[in-house]
Write a protein that holds these residues in place. Structure first.
Motif, PDB file in Angstrom:
ATOM      1  N   ALA A 120      33.670  51.830  27.644  1.00  0.00           N
ATOM      2  CA  ALA A 120      34.577  50.797  27.139  1.00  0.00           C
ATOM      3  C   ALA A 120      35.618  50.516  28.224  1.00  0.00           C
ATOM      4  O   ALA A 120      35.982  51.407  28.991  1.00  0.00           O
ATOM      5  CB  ALA A 120      35.258  51.283  25.866  1.00  0.00           C
ATOM      6  N   ARG A 121      36.045  49.279  28.330  1.00  0.00           N
ATOM      7  CA  ARG A 121      37.059  48.958  29.349  1.00  0.00           C
ATOM      8  C   ARG A 121      37.902  47.805  28.856  1.00  0.00           C
ATOM      9  O   ARG A 121      37.569  47.143  27.878  1.00  0.00           O
ATOM     10  CB  ARG A 121      36.378  48.599  30.676  1.00  0.00           C
ATOM     11  N   GLU A 122      39.002  47.595  29.557  1.00  0.00           N
ATOM     12  CA  GLU A 122      39.841  46.445  29.259  1.00  0.00           C
ATOM     13  C   GLU A 122      39.379  45.293  30.119  1.00  0.00           C
ATOM     14  O   GLU A 122      39.399  45.399  31.341  1.00  0.00           O
ATOM     15  CB  GLU A 122      41.300  46.758  29.602  1.00  0.00           C
ATOM     16  N   GLY A 123      38.961  44.229  29.471  1.00  0.00           N
ATOM     17  CA  GLY A 123      38.562  43.058  30.231  1.00  0.00           C
ATOM     18  C   GLY A 123      39.651  42.014  30.135  1.00  0.00           C
ATOM     19  O   GLY A 123      40.709  42.241  29.552  1.00  0.00           O
ATOM     20  N   ARG A 124      39.397  40.873  30.742  1.00  0.00           N
ATOM     21  CA  ARG A 124      40.392  39.816  30.729  1.00  0.00           C
ATOM     22  C   ARG A 124      39.669  38.493  30.504  1.00  0.00           C
ATOM     23  O   ARG A 124      38.642  38.245  31.111  1.00  0.00           O
ATOM     24  CB  ARG A 124      41.100  39.790  32.083  1.00  0.00           C
ATOM     25  N   ASN A 125      40.179  37.687  29.623  1.00  0.00           N
ATOM     26  CA  ASN A 125      39.647  36.340  29.462  1.00  0.00           C
ATOM     27  C   ASN A 125      40.050  35.545  30.698  1.00  0.00           C
ATOM     28  O   ASN A 125      41.235  35.331  30.929  1.00  0.00           O
ATOM     29  CB  ASN A 125      40.230  35.713  28.182  1.00  0.00           C
ATOM     30  N   PRO A 126      39.078  35.148  31.514  1.00  0.00           N
ATOM     31  CA  PRO A 126      39.428  34.506  32.786  1.00  0.00           C
ATOM     32  C   PRO A 126      40.160  33.177  32.589  1.00  0.00           C
ATOM     33  O   PRO A 126      40.894  32.732  33.473  1.00  0.00           O
ATOM     34  CB  PRO A 126      38.083  34.299  33.478  1.00  0.00           C
ATOM     35  N   ARG A 127      39.986  32.559  31.436  1.00  0.00           N
ATOM     36  CA  ARG A 127      40.635  31.265  31.209  1.00  0.00           C
ATOM     37  C   ARG A 127      42.112  31.436  30.818  1.00  0.00           C
ATOM     38  O   ARG A 127      42.974  30.750  31.334  1.00  0.00           O
ATOM     39  CB  ARG A 127      39.886  30.506  30.105  1.00  0.00           C
ATOM     40  N   THR A 128      42.375  32.395  29.919  1.00  0.00           N
ATOM     41  CA  THR A 128      43.734  32.533  29.405  1.00  0.00           C
ATOM     42  C   THR A 128      44.495  33.694  30.044  1.00  0.00           C
ATOM     43  O   THR A 128      45.716  33.776  29.912  1.00  0.00           O
ATOM     44  CB  THR A 128      43.715  32.777  27.882  1.00  0.00           C
ATOM     45  N   GLY A 129      43.763  34.608  30.718  1.00  0.00           N
ATOM     46  CA  GLY A 129      44.419  35.767  31.303  1.00  0.00           C
ATOM     47  C   GLY A 129      44.715  36.849  30.283  1.00  0.00           C
ATOM     48  O   GLY A 129      45.259  37.900  30.618  1.00  0.00           O
ATOM     49  N   GLU A 130      44.355  36.607  29.026  1.00  0.00           N
ATOM     50  CA  GLU A 130      44.601  37.586  27.970  1.00  0.00           C
ATOM     51  C   GLU A 130      43.751  38.842  28.179  1.00  0.00           C
ATOM     52  O   GLU A 130      42.591  38.759  28.572  1.00  0.00           O
ATOM     53  CB  GLU A 130      44.152  36.992  26.627  1.00  0.00           C
TER      54      GLU A 130
END
Lengths: 99, 92
Positions: B58-68
């Motif tokens: 499991a990892r922390e990803g990032r929505n590339p569009r919003t940076g969330e």
């Protein structure tokens, strides 16, 4: 079907025999033909895309300098063609869900 | 080559098969590989290669569009290693 361990050609041929009712000999021969047809296409330089399963993609690598990790001697790594597999979205989802 | 071309080829090589049967043969072969990976096993096809799975944490990803930041769950991903014979033939 074993739930762990290794599935082999014989197991897949067995499933063709059981599910489709082909003879064991014909099942084995057809599996070989399918794999040979995929191999031949790749050897010809064609990518192979099997919808619902995945794609076998060829990539051409340029020559680069490598190093023998044991001796530290630099050696050229010749240009080569490598094969990668990218599973389809459907296959990925089935594998994540498990069974 | 795409799936329908593989099926056509099989019919040409086995004139007693109908397209529908050849299609079912290809489907059964591919399903047996996916099913085996789904149940945690591996598939070894001598001369061709081996299919297995690799565990991704499991990892922390990032929505590339919003940076969330979004949590990406642990998962099992399929992997294929071409067999020696196939690797050699690709470079022959």
């Amino acid at each position: 079907m074993p739930n762990t361990g290794t599935l082999t050609r014989a197991d897949i041929a067995e499933r063709l025999n059981q599910e489709i009712g082909l003879s064991k000999a014909e099942s084995a021969a057809l599996l070989d033909q399918v794999l040979d047809n995929v191999t031949d296409a790749l050897v010809r330089g064609e990518n192979v895309k099997l919808s619902g399963f995945g794609s076998f993609l060829l990539r051409d690598k340029k020559e680069r300098i490598g190093r023998n990790p044991k001796t530290g001697v630099e050696v050229p790594i010749t240009p080569r063609r490598v094969l990668t597999f990218r599973a389809s979205q459907m296959a990925r989802e089935t594998i994540i869900k498990g069974n | 080559m795409i799936r329908s071309e593989l099926v056509e080829l099989l019919v040409r090589q086995n004139p007693h098969l109908r397209v529908q049967e050849a299609d079912r043969i290809v489907a059964t072969i591919l399903d047996s590989i996916v099913d085996q990976l789904a149940s945690g096993g591996r598939v070894e096809l001598r001369g061709f290669g081996a299919f297995s799975t690799r565990d991704r944490e499991a990892r922390e990803g990032r929505n590339p569009r919003t940076g969330e930041t979004v949590a990406v769950a642990a998962k099992r991903v399929p992997h294929f290693k071409p067999g020696k014979e196939l690797r050699l033939r690709l470079n022959a």
